[in-house]
Design a protein around this motif. Structure first.
Motif, PDB file in Angstrom:
ATOM      1  N   MET A   1      -6.420   3.101   1.817  1.00  0.00           N
ATOM      2  CA  MET A   1      -5.555   3.165   0.640  1.00  0.00           C
ATOM      3  C   MET A   1      -4.241   2.419   0.904  1.00  0.00           C
ATOM      4  SD  MET A   1      -5.984   7.125  -0.484  1.00  0.00           S
ATOM      5  CE  MET A   1      -4.768   6.918  -1.758  1.00  0.00           C
ATOM      6  N   PRO A   2      -3.723   1.700  -0.088  1.00  0.00           N
ATOM      7  CA  PRO A   2      -2.427   1.054   0.093  1.00  0.00           C
ATOM      8  C   PRO A   2      -1.308   2.098   0.118  1.00  0.00           C
ATOM      9  CG  PRO A   2      -3.203   0.749  -2.146  1.00  0.00           C
ATOM     10  CD  PRO A   2      -4.309   1.416  -1.387  1.00  0.00           C
ATOM     11  N   ILE A   3      -0.231   1.764   0.771  1.00  0.00           N
ATOM     12  CA  ILE A   3       0.908   2.674   0.864  1.00  0.00           C
ATOM     13  C   ILE A   3       1.606   2.731  -0.485  1.00  0.00           C
ATOM     14  CG2 ILE A   3       3.094   3.132   2.017  1.00  0.00           C
ATOM     15  CD1 ILE A   3       1.936   1.629   4.438  1.00  0.00           C
ATOM     16  N   ARG A   4       1.793   3.918  -1.004  1.00  0.00           N
ATOM     17  CA  ARG A   4       2.375   4.116  -2.332  1.00  0.00           C
ATOM     18  C   ARG A   4       3.865   3.786  -2.309  1.00  0.00           C
ATOM     19  NH1 ARG A   4       2.655   9.957  -5.102  1.00  0.00           N
ATOM     20  NH2 ARG A   4       3.978   9.385  -6.839  1.00  0.00           N
ATOM     21  N   ASP A   5       4.302   2.999  -3.273  1.00  0.00           N
ATOM     22  CA  ASP A   5       5.713   2.614  -3.447  1.00  0.00           C
ATOM     23  C   ASP A   5       6.289   1.892  -2.219  1.00  0.00           C
ATOM     24  OD1 ASP A   5       5.746   3.700  -5.996  1.00  0.00           O
ATOM     25  OD2 ASP A   5       6.345   5.673  -5.248  1.00  0.00           O
ATOM     26  N   TRP A   6       5.458   1.140  -1.512  1.00  0.00           N
ATOM     27  CA  TRP A   6       5.935   0.449  -0.315  1.00  0.00           C
ATOM     28  C   TRP A   6       6.955  -0.632  -0.674  1.00  0.00           C
ATOM     29  CZ3 TRP A   6       6.933   1.072   4.410  1.00  0.00           C
ATOM     30  CH2 TRP A   6       7.180  -0.017   5.254  1.00  0.00           C
ATOM     31  N   GLY A   7       6.776  -1.303  -1.795  1.00  0.00           N
ATOM     32  CA  GLY A   7       7.715  -2.345  -2.205  1.00  0.00           C
ATOM     33  C   GLY A   7       9.114  -1.804  -2.413  1.00  0.00           C
ATOM     34  N   ALA A   8       9.224  -0.652  -3.057  1.00  0.00           N
ATOM     35  CA  ALA A   8      10.529  -0.029  -3.278  1.00  0.00           C
ATOM     36  C   ALA A   8      11.154   0.393  -1.949  1.00  0.00           C
ATOM     37  CB  ALA A   8      10.394   1.171  -4.208  1.00  0.00           C
ATOM     38  N   ALA A   9      10.351   0.953  -1.058  1.00  0.00           N
ATOM     39  CA  ALA A   9      10.864   1.362   0.250  1.00  0.00           C
ATOM     40  C   ALA A   9      11.332   0.152   1.053  1.00  0.00           C
ATOM     41  CB  ALA A   9       9.790   2.120   1.024  1.00  0.00           C
ATOM     42  N   LEU A  10      10.569  -0.924   1.004  1.00  0.00           N
ATOM     43  CA  LEU A  10      10.936  -2.130   1.739  1.00  0.00           C
ATOM     44  C   LEU A  10      12.238  -2.722   1.218  1.00  0.00           C
ATOM     45  CD1 LEU A  10       9.814  -3.772   4.051  1.00  0.00           C
ATOM     46  CD2 LEU A  10       8.584  -5.158   2.409  1.00  0.00           C
ATOM     47  N   ASN A  11      12.426  -2.688  -0.097  1.00  0.00           N
ATOM     48  CA  ASN A  11      13.687  -3.160  -0.666  1.00  0.00           C
ATOM     49  C   ASN A  11      14.855  -2.312  -0.200  1.00  0.00           C
ATOM     50  OD1 ASN A  11      12.553  -5.286  -2.064  1.00  0.00           O
ATOM     51  ND2 ASN A  11      12.198  -4.071  -3.899  1.00  0.00           N
ATOM     52  N   GLN A  12      14.683  -1.003  -0.135  1.00  0.00           N
ATOM     53  CA  GLN A  12      15.759  -0.122   0.337  1.00  0.00           C
ATOM     54  C   GLN A  12      16.083  -0.392   1.807  1.00  0.00           C
ATOM     55  OE1 GLN A  12      17.730   2.186  -1.277  1.00  0.00           O
ATOM     56  NE2 GLN A  12      16.848   1.213  -3.086  1.00  0.00           N
ATOM     57  N   PHE A  13      15.060  -0.605   2.624  1.00  0.00           N
ATOM     58  CA  PHE A  13      15.293  -0.940   4.032  1.00  0.00           C
ATOM     59  C   PHE A  13      16.075  -2.242   4.157  1.00  0.00           C
ATOM     60  CE2 PHE A  13      11.218   1.506   5.120  1.00  0.00           C
ATOM     61  CZ  PHE A  13      11.928   2.658   5.395  1.00  0.00           C
ATOM     62  N   ALA A  14      15.754  -3.219   3.331  1.00  0.00           N
ATOM     63  CA  ALA A  14      16.450  -4.510   3.365  1.00  0.00           C
ATOM     64  C   ALA A  14      17.914  -4.332   2.977  1.00  0.00           C
ATOM     65  CB  ALA A  14      15.766  -5.508   2.435  1.00  0.00           C
ATOM     66  N   ILE A  15      18.195  -3.465   2.002  1.00  0.00           N
ATOM     67  CA  ILE A  15      19.584  -3.213   1.602  1.00  0.00           C
ATOM     68  C   ILE A  15      20.344  -2.505   2.717  1.00  0.00           C
ATOM     69  CG2 ILE A  15      21.018  -1.847   0.024  1.00  0.00           C
ATOM     70  CD1 ILE A  15      18.852  -2.422  -2.131  1.00  0.00           C
ATOM     71  N   ILE A  16      19.730  -1.504   3.322  1.00  0.00           N
ATOM     72  CA  ILE A  16      20.409  -0.698   4.345  1.00  0.00           C
ATOM     73  C   ILE A  16      20.583  -1.490   5.637  1.00  0.00           C
ATOM     74  CG2 ILE A  16      20.187   1.339   5.802  1.00  0.00           C
ATOM     75  CD1 ILE A  16      18.710   2.671   3.408  1.00  0.00           C
TER      76      ILE A  16
END
Length: 40
Positions: free
Chosen positions: A17-32
């Motif tokens: 299964m793909p990781i749910r909401d991974w794109g949103a999490a990755l964007n937050q990591f990039a901001i932080i």
């Protein structure tokens, strides 16, 4: 520790299964942490 590692290794092979909401999490990591530390 080795049993936990081996168990996780076996589980990760079966994970399809793909990781749910991974794109949103990755964007937050990039901001932080900055885009130079997070592969996009």
């Amino acid at each position: 520790m080795k049993l936990i590692f081996m168990g996780l290794k076996n589980i990760s092979r079966k994970w399809t299964m793909p990781i749910r909401d991974w794109g949103a999490a990755l964007n937050q990591f990039a901001i932080i942490y900055g885009e130079d530390r997070v592969p996009l």
